[in-house]
Design a protein around this motif. Structure first.
Motif, short mmCIF file in Angstrom:
data_model
loop_
_atom_site.label_atom_id
_atom_site.label_comp_id
_atom_site.label_asym_id
_atom_site.label_seq_id
_atom_site.Cartn_x
_atom_site.Cartn_y
_atom_site.Cartn_z
N MET A 1 -18.90 12.82 -44.26
CA MET A 1 -19.33 11.58 -44.86
C MET A 1 -20.82 11.39 -44.56
O MET A 1 -21.27 11.60 -43.44
N THR A 2 -21.58 10.99 -45.57
CA THR A 2 -23.01 10.75 -45.40
C THR A 2 -23.22 9.57 -44.46
O THR A 2 -22.59 8.53 -44.61
N ALA A 3 -24.08 9.76 -43.48
CA ALA A 3 -24.35 8.73 -42.48
C ALA A 3 -25.44 7.79 -43.00
O ALA A 3 -26.44 8.23 -43.54
N VAL A 4 -25.22 6.48 -42.81
CA VAL A 4 -26.20 5.47 -43.19
C VAL A 4 -26.72 4.83 -41.91
O VAL A 4 -25.97 4.19 -41.18
N LEU A 5 -28.00 5.03 -41.66
CA LEU A 5 -28.61 4.48 -40.45
C LEU A 5 -28.87 2.99 -40.62
O LEU A 5 -29.08 2.51 -41.74
N PRO A 6 -28.88 2.23 -39.52
CA PRO A 6 -29.05 0.77 -39.60
C PRO A 6 -30.31 0.32 -40.32
O PRO A 6 -30.34 -0.75 -40.91
N TRP A 7 -31.37 1.10 -40.28
CA TRP A 7 -32.64 0.69 -40.90
C TRP A 7 -32.88 1.34 -42.26
O TRP A 7 -33.93 1.16 -42.85
N SER A 8 -31.91 2.06 -42.77
CA SER A 8 -32.04 2.66 -44.10
C SER A 8 -32.30 1.56 -45.12
O SER A 8 -31.66 0.52 -45.10
N GLY A 9 -33.26 1.78 -45.99
CA GLY A 9 -33.57 0.82 -47.03
C GLY A 9 -34.60 -0.24 -46.64
O GLY A 9 -35.07 -0.98 -47.49
N ARG A 10 -34.94 -0.31 -45.34
CA ARG A 10 -35.96 -1.28 -44.93
C ARG A 10 -37.33 -0.81 -45.41
O ARG A 10 -37.64 0.38 -45.37
N ALA A 11 -38.16 -1.75 -45.83
CA ALA A 11 -39.49 -1.42 -46.33
C ALA A 11 -40.38 -0.81 -45.25
O ALA A 11 -41.27 -0.01 -45.55
N ASP A 12 -40.13 -1.14 -43.99
CA ASP A 12 -40.97 -0.63 -42.90
C ASP A 12 -40.39 0.63 -42.24
O ASP A 12 -40.86 1.05 -41.20
N HIS A 13 -39.42 1.26 -42.87
CA HIS A 13 -38.81 2.47 -42.32
C HIS A 13 -39.60 3.70 -42.79
O HIS A 13 -39.46 4.13 -43.93
N HIS A 14 -40.45 4.24 -41.91
CA HIS A 14 -41.28 5.39 -42.24
C HIS A 14 -41.10 6.53 -41.23
O HIS A 14 -42.04 7.28 -40.96
N CYS A 15 -39.93 6.65 -40.65
CA CYS A 15 -39.67 7.67 -39.64
C CYS A 15 -40.06 9.06 -40.16
O CYS A 15 -39.69 9.45 -41.27
N PHE A 16 -40.80 9.80 -39.34
CA PHE A 16 -41.19 11.16 -39.69
C PHE A 16 -39.97 12.04 -39.95
O PHE A 16 -39.97 12.90 -40.82
N GLY A 17 -38.93 11.84 -39.18
CA GLY A 17 -37.75 12.69 -39.29
C GLY A 17 -36.82 12.35 -40.43
O GLY A 17 -36.34 13.24 -41.13
N CYS A 18 -36.55 11.06 -40.64
CA CYS A 18 -35.45 10.73 -41.55
C CYS A 18 -35.77 9.78 -42.70
O CYS A 18 -34.89 9.54 -43.53
N SER A 19 -36.96 9.25 -42.78
CA SER A 19 -37.23 8.30 -43.87
C SER A 19 -37.53 9.03 -45.17
O SER A 19 -38.44 9.86 -45.24
N PRO A 20 -36.83 8.66 -46.24
CA PRO A 20 -37.15 9.23 -47.55
C PRO A 20 -38.47 8.69 -48.09
O PRO A 20 -39.04 9.25 -49.03
N ALA A 21 -39.00 7.62 -47.48
CA ALA A 21 -40.24 7.00 -47.93
C ALA A 21 -41.48 7.63 -47.30
O ALA A 21 -42.59 7.28 -47.66
N ASN A 22 -41.32 8.54 -46.35
CA ASN A 22 -42.46 9.18 -45.69
C ASN A 22 -42.76 10.50 -46.41
O ASN A 22 -42.04 11.49 -46.24
N PRO A 23 -43.82 10.54 -47.23
CA PRO A 23 -44.10 11.74 -48.03
C PRO A 23 -44.45 12.97 -47.19
O PRO A 23 -44.28 14.10 -47.66
N GLY A 24 -44.91 12.80 -45.97
CA GLY A 24 -45.24 13.93 -45.11
C GLY A 24 -44.14 14.27 -44.13
O GLY A 24 -44.28 15.18 -43.32
N GLY A 25 -43.03 13.54 -44.19
CA GLY A 25 -41.95 13.72 -43.22
C GLY A 25 -40.93 14.76 -43.61
O GLY A 25 -41.03 15.42 -44.65
N LEU A 26 -39.92 14.88 -42.76
CA LEU A 26 -38.85 15.85 -42.95
C LEU A 26 -37.78 15.38 -43.93
O LEU A 26 -37.08 16.20 -44.51
N ARG A 27 -37.62 14.07 -44.03
CA ARG A 27 -36.63 13.46 -44.93
C ARG A 27 -35.21 13.97 -44.69
O ARG A 27 -34.46 14.28 -45.62
N LEU A 28 -34.85 14.08 -43.43
CA LEU A 28 -33.51 14.57 -43.07
C LEU A 28 -32.44 13.58 -43.53
O LEU A 28 -32.62 12.37 -43.44
N GLU A 29 -31.34 14.13 -43.99
CA GLU A 29 -30.16 13.35 -44.32
C GLU A 29 -29.05 13.85 -43.40
O GLU A 29 -28.94 15.05 -43.14
N PHE A 30 -28.21 12.93 -42.95
CA PHE A 30 -27.21 13.24 -41.94
C PHE A 30 -25.81 13.07 -42.49
O PHE A 30 -25.55 12.21 -43.32
#
Length: 139
Positions: A1-30
Motif C-alpha cells: 500500500m502506498t504510504a501517505v506521510l503526514p505533511w504530504s500535500g502541504r505547500a511548505d513540504h520541500h523535503c530533499f528526499g520525498c517531496s514531489p515539489a522539490n525539483p532537485g530532490g529524490l522524490r521518493l515514494e514509499f
C-alpha cells in the motif's frame, strides 16, 4: 500500500528526499508492507560521483529517509536522526532500479532502525543502521 506521510500535500513540504515539489530532490515514494517501508528508485547522472556510480551520500539519504519515514508512519510524529552508520557493499549504478527496505524496532524516546538497498536481483549493495529521537510535536 502506498504510504501517505503526514505533511504530504502541504505547500511548505520541500523535503530533499520525498517531496514531489522539490525539483532537485529524490522524490521518493514509499510503500508499506507489513512491518517494512520500501522505496523503489532509479537515479540519473545528476546524483553521480564517479562516472556511472551514484554518490554514496545520496544512498545514505535514501536509507535515512526510508527508516525515518517508517517511524513517522508508525508514531505519527517526526523522527530526528541522532546517529547513522552506512556500509557500502556494492555499487549503486546510475540508471538502474533499486529498492530500499527499512525496519524499525520499538523504543520510547530513541528508536533503532535498519535499512538495506537491494539491486534488481535482490543482492544487498548498501546497509544502514540508525537511531532516531522522537520529536514531541509535528512541525
Amino acid at each position: 500500500m502506498t504510504a501517505v506521510l503526514p505533511w504530504s500535500g502541504r505547500a511548505d513540504h520541500h523535503c530533499f528526499g520525498c517531496s514531489p515539489a522539490n525539483p532537485g530532490g529524490l522524490r521518493l515514494e514509499f510503500t508499506e508492507d507489513g512491518d517494512t517501508l520500501t522505496a523503489e528508485f532509479t537515479l540519473g547522472r545528476h546524483f553521480e560521483s564517479y562516472p556511472g556510480v551514484v554518490h554514496g551520500g545520496i544512498t545514505a539519504v535514501i536509507c535515512d529517509e526510508t527508516m525515518g519515514n517508517l517511524i513517522v508512519l508508525r508514531r505519527g510524529v517526526p523522527a530526528l536522526t541522532t546517529s547513522m552508520r552506512t556500509r557500502y557493499v556494492g555499487v549503486v549504478s546510475v540508471g538502474r532500479t533499486y529498492r530500499c527496505v527499512a525496519r524499525a524496532t520499538s523504543g520510547d524516546a530513541l528508536v533503532p532502525a535498519s535499512a538495506e538497498i537491494l539491486d534488481s536481483h535482490g543482492q544487498v549493495v548498501v546497509t544502514a543502521t540508525a537511531t532516531y529521537q522522537m520529536q514531541r510535536s509535528s512541525p
